[in-house]
Design an enzyme around this catalytic site. Structure first.
Site, PDB file in Angstrom:
ATOM      1  N   CYS A   1      74.833  40.086  16.589  1.00 28.87           N
ATOM      2  CA  CYS A   1      73.421  40.247  16.242  1.00 28.87           C
ATOM      3  C   CYS A   1      72.727  41.246  17.156  1.00 28.87           C
ATOM      4  O   CYS A   1      71.607  41.677  16.855  1.00 28.87           O
ATOM      5  CB  CYS A   1      72.668  38.921  16.381  1.00 28.87           C
ATOM      6  SG  CYS A   1      73.385  37.563  15.478  1.00 28.87           S
TER       7      CYS A   1
ATOM      8  N   CYS B   1      74.486  37.429  21.582  1.00 27.11           N
ATOM      9  CA  CYS B   1      75.483  37.573  20.522  1.00 27.11           C
ATOM     10  C   CYS B   1      75.668  39.053  20.249  1.00 27.11           C
ATOM     11  O   CYS B   1      74.710  39.742  19.894  1.00 27.11           O
ATOM     12  CB  CYS B   1      75.033  36.864  19.247  1.00 27.11           C
ATOM     13  SG  CYS B   1      76.107  37.215  17.834  1.00 27.11           S
TER      14      CYS B   1
ATOM     15  N   HIS C   1      54.395  42.915   1.261  1.00 27.12           N
ATOM     16  CA  HIS C   1      54.504  41.744   0.403  1.00 27.12           C
ATOM     17  C   HIS C   1      53.190  40.967   0.447  1.00 27.12           C
ATOM     18  O   HIS C   1      52.203  41.442   1.002  1.00 27.12           O
ATOM     19  CB  HIS C   1      55.697  40.872   0.810  1.00 27.12           C
ATOM     20  CG  HIS C   1      55.584  40.332   2.202  1.00 27.12           C
ATOM     21  ND1 HIS C   1      56.238  40.902   3.262  1.00 27.12           N
ATOM     22  CD2 HIS C   1      54.873  39.311   2.717  1.00 27.12           C
ATOM     23  CE1 HIS C   1      55.943  40.230   4.369  1.00 27.12           C
ATOM     24  NE2 HIS C   1      55.115  39.262   4.059  1.00 27.12           N
TER      25      HIS C   1
END
Length: 512
Positions: free
Chosen positions: A129, A126, A18
């Site tokens: 995740c 977590c 990008h």
RNA sequence: CGCGGGGUGGAGCAGCCUGGUAGCUCGCAAGGCUCAUAACCUUGAGGUCCCGGGUUCAAAUCCCGGCCCCGCAACCA
């Protein structure tokens, strides 16, 4: 110093190239071309960073093996840079065998010297995740993605004794004010170093992260990002030979954006210290491109694809905009309106139209044949030459301080003057008087020198355009490298080519 | 007291480190030129350089305080 080593970061293969990647890479390419023009041996390294959980997950999501997935994205980066004409000298992948081997060597060396130890790491994890969160990152004690309270777990990891090198790092940065530049980032690093530096977790258990380089001294653990990704800057050179490493490494100029300042300004130098290697020469940090999405056409979204820009506006126009618009170190705004404005004003009107008018007159009045220059120069002639001399001096100064926008500006100040000179001397009026035709020939000779000199000055920034200028001048000698003084380059009688539109004006923002 | 950046004519920015007529691009107004890509050249209008103190012969520029925006806060350049 006759060498310079320039690096881009290794781009993470979780996304396609990008604007950010493209900017850093174009800057690196420009610096390399400039240094080479200045007579240095310049070496440019880029590549891809391919290990880690995110890649493993992304691969899984598309039903691929991690390596196959990395192959695919890495190839996209490489072919993008090829299509953009980036003159990189080596493309490294963190999955290359030589790299993995070298990383293990370094790890082993530091482990043997006692700077890597096995310790316990506790944190909020977590399971959704599959990652740790710091307390600050949690929102109301919950994972921001899954809205669930993470579990506090402890796990054994290897740690690098980074804290041990803190003072030495501070001393080094203070002894070398230009190690990290621009200065604002140096200050930021020094501010951060006022707090005690914690040791750095450098591994993950294989049970949790498989896609990585195994630690040489414990095969149940793999290297976590830092040692894997940063060491590429050295491993690439080592791979090419000890002599290559010795010649280039001490001249290393890393180019990064501010988001990875900490790893490059703190982790990396302390790692080098622990590994007994010299530090890089400069860490060059730039800011972000902020998307002016309000002015962007919708389909473009927030992603600026380099190849799309090249297709639409031409690579040089895109390069020019990026290099001219951003003050290196500070943030800048990206908008198509601004790009179109720049291209029209600076490239189409000032540069392109100037070249057209000069070559058109040369063609019309003398069938392209360069006319002789008499010994007598007018005040305007000398002034014109001096403006370009000045531009060259200023460019050098601005390149040394990474002020690419200023470097370009100084060339355009001279080009503006060339347009002014054209009106002041008015060869198109003088030509009507046959007696004044020798003077018309002289004026055009000076204006051809402008094209030659401008071509040389912009070559590192706009390589394709510079080549086209050279083609138009049709000289056998390389006009972009020649150091011949003003007025002595073109042999009388030599024919230049008729004009050509270098940059068509862009009439409006495409609404595709 | 988390860290950092920014606040300059209508718009977007540079200059600030190394104080000394406020500069660039676009836009606007008038004129010129005709070689050129409706380009190029000249002139003009338009600014309390966020606010308040301080240092100084002199501050957009250095120092202190305040207001207002915006990023970042362990792996997106």
């Amino acid at each position: 110093m006759d060498h310079i080593y320039i690096t881009t970061p290794l781009y993470y293969v979780n996304a396609e190239p990008h604007l950010g990647h493209t900017y850093t890479t174009i800057v690196a390419d420009t610096v390399k071309r400039y240094c080479r023009q200045q007579g240095l041996n310049a070496f440019l390294l880029t590549g891809t960073d391919e290990h880690g959980d995110k890649i493993a997950q992304a691969a899984k999501a598309s039903g691929m093996e991690p390596k196959a997935y990395a192959d695919k994205i890495s190839a996209i980066f490489r072919s993008t840079w090829d299509a953009c004409g980036i003159a990189y000298d080596h493309f490294i992948r963190t999955t290359d065998d030589y790299h993995k081997k070298f990383v293990q060597q370094v790890l082993q060396k530091i482990y043997d010297s006692g700077d890597i130890y096995f310790g316990e790491y506790g944190g909020f994890y977590c399971y959704g995740c599959e990652r740790f969160y710091t307390e600050k990152e949690l929102v109301g004690g919950k994972c921001p993605d899954h809205q669930k309270e993470p579990a506090y777990i402890q796990e054994k990891n290897y740690f690098f004794r980074m804290g041990k090198y803190q003072q030495r790092l501070i001393d080094t940065i203070q002894a070398h004010p230009d190690l990290i530049r621009p200065e604002r980032y140096r200050s930021e690093v020094l501010a951060f170093l006022r707090e005690p530096l914690e040791d750095l977790s450098i591994s993950r258990p294989k049970s949790r992260l498989e896609w990585g380089i195994p630690l040489p001294f414990d095969s149940d653990h793999v290297t976590y990002v830092w040692f894997d990704a940063l060491i590429n800057y050295v491993s690439a050179l080592k791979f090419l030979g000890e002599d290559v490493f010795n010649a280039y490494w001490p001249t290393a100029n890393h180019l990064i954006a501010k988001d990875i300042l900490k790893p490059h300004a703190i982790y990396w130098p302390t790692m080098l210290m622990a590994a007994g290697l010299p530090l890089y020469k400069h860490l060059n940090v730039h800011g972000y491109w902020v998307m002016d999405s309000g002015k962007m056409s919708k389909s473009l979204g927030n992603v600026v694809r380099p190849l799309e820009m090249k297709e639409r506006y031409g690579m040089d126009a895109f390069r020019y905009f990026l290099l001219r618009e951003m003050a290196f170190g500070q943030d800048a705004t990206f908008s198509l309106d601004a790009l179109i404005n720049r291209v029209n004003a600076d490239l189409a009107n000032n540069l392109g139209n100037f070249v057209s008018r000069v070559l058109a007159m040369q063609e019309k009045y003398f069938a392209g044949a360069v006319q002789p220059l008499s010994g007598e120069w007018s005040k305007e002639d000398a002034e014109l030459r001096d403006k370009f001399r000045q531009a060259e001096v200023e460019m050098k100064r601005h390149m040394e301080s990474l002020q690419f926008h200023r470097a370009l500006e100084s060339v355009w100040v001279a080009l503006d003057h060339a347009n002014r000179y054209t009106v002041q001397t008015s060869p198109f009026v003088l030509f009507k008087d046959p007696e004044k035709r020798p003077r018309v020939g002289e004026i055009l000779h000076h204006l051809l020198e402008v094209i030659r000199t401008a071509g040389r000055l912009i070559a590192p920034f706009l390589p394709d355009t510079a080549k086209e200028l050279q083609t138009l001048l049709a000289t056998s000698e390389n006009a972009l490298d020649s150091q011949k003084p003003w007025g002595s380059f073109f042999a009388p009688g030599h024919r230049v080519l008729p004009p050509k539109v270098l940059f068509p004006r862009i009439e409006s923002t495409p609404k595709t």
